[in-house]
Write a protein that holds these residues in place. Sequence first.
Motif, mmCIF file in Angstrom:
data_model
loop_
_atom_site.group_PDB
_atom_site.id
_atom_site.type_symbol
_atom_site.label_atom_id
_atom_site.label_comp_id
_atom_site.label_asym_id
_atom_site.label_seq_id
_atom_site.Cartn_x
_atom_site.Cartn_y
_atom_site.Cartn_z
ATOM 1 N N THR A 304 8.581 47.925 14.734
ATOM 2 C CA THR A 304 9.989 48.295 14.903
ATOM 3 C C THR A 304 10.297 49.722 14.470
ATOM 4 O O THR A 304 11.274 50.308 14.932
ATOM 5 C CB THR A 304 10.897 47.322 14.132
ATOM 6 N N THR A 362 11.110 42.266 15.834
ATOM 7 C CA THR A 362 12.226 42.360 14.904
ATOM 8 C C THR A 362 11.653 42.385 13.495
ATOM 9 O O THR A 362 10.512 41.958 13.267
ATOM 10 C CB THR A 362 13.190 41.164 15.079
ATOM 11 N N SER A 394 13.275 33.723 12.340
ATOM 12 C CA SER A 394 13.635 34.119 13.703
ATOM 13 C C SER A 394 13.948 32.902 14.568
ATOM 14 O O SER A 394 14.862 32.936 15.395
ATOM 15 C CB SER A 394 12.506 34.941 14.325
#
Length: 455
Positions: A304, A362, A394
């Motif tokens: 990320t 993420t 998640s």
Amino acid sequence: MVKIPYRTYLTEEEIPKQWYNIRADMPEQPAPLLNPGTLKPLTAEDLYPVFCEELANQEMDATTRYIDIPEEVLEYYKTFRPSPLIRAYNLEKALDTPARIYFKFEGNNTSGSHKLNAAAAMAYYAKAQGLTSLTTETGAGQWGTALAMACAYFGLDLTVYMVKVSYEQKPFRKAVIETYGGKIIPSPSDTTEVGRAILKEDPNTGGSLGCAISEAIELSLKDDKCRYALGSVMNQVLLHQSVIGLESKAAMEKLGEYPDIVIGCAGGGSNLGGLMAPFMQDKLTGKANPRIIAVEPASCPSLTRGKYAYDFCDTGKVTPLAKMYTLGSEFIPSANHAGGLRYHGMSPALSKLYHDGYMEATSVEQTKVFESAVLFSKLEQILPAPESAHAIHSAVEEALKCKESGEAKTILFGLTGTGYFDMHAYMQYNDGTMTDYIPTDEDLQRGFDKLPKVE
């Protein structure tokens, strides 16, 4: 309509007989590994001094779609496989979501993780080549434990360099590895030149996977009958871990299910790469279009916030250069409790797939991760490893999105292992002393500034 059971097991006969090589279906291949001295692409033969020969050949094989699992490895797999596919009914009910949540549980062996899938293959190939010992690194200790188990089974000596902060956080990992006959050393150490150099620069460092890799490779190169074995990142590891996804897909087919979303925690890529393998194959070949999500710690955010560039796979800069998402080989992440995700880079194959838009990523702070871990453990009766809990977090977020939209999506995540060696972390979370660390842009820039210059 027959209710889907909590746990679905394949039979021993249904354990996959072949591993799946995801590179055979990639439209564009990852950039080649480079010799750091000449910047020329490496051949399999160039890797023979480091890896045993069959593993080096698998590392470079981008065309063979399926590779037979040796009979001896299949027999060993039967001691802990097939692993269950579990429907998280209690989690679904608590979230009041229309989503159907499944997880593949890989923690039902002494290592407490999926790592034994690759360790079995590596120990077998080393023994078949006539080697007598292996070296390796380990972060949280799951890989070191798994390789100690496999080496004990196939009759090999093993030396494990464990990231120092994890070694101190998890003293009982040392006991387990030694029970299986392995030797374990906290890294960085004074047993290698690279370890001594790292300690000279920072005597108080907690270490990193990059440091431990450097030490393990240095030691292996001193003995012709020894080779190095890596628990993540490399193509050979993703290959061996594909058994997770292949079993998952076969079990879901029995239930008439197919995931809309596949979620895995991501450090170097072994778990995510293994879980997603057959579903990514469907995506690459146009058969289906599942969302695939990599979840990493906010303290070590290679996908990320990293750079897609050539970099060393280790801190001591003795490994080949790999093009991957990286924070820089000299980046030392904070001493968070997801030791298995504390690596500066990401698998070159997964990096390429992410770069080309086939998967998402993420990052999550560790207090949020443990909040989801505690919720899950109370509902589903399994105490998850901190690494696995990233995927749980998640999955919870995606299930709550389904609650908002009313969509009954099917979610599959990987529960890579158990958290029984992580009680210090759970104690910190429970007593409110756990903190979050997110590196600043300036912190990351120091690592980027030292990336090798490759045109």
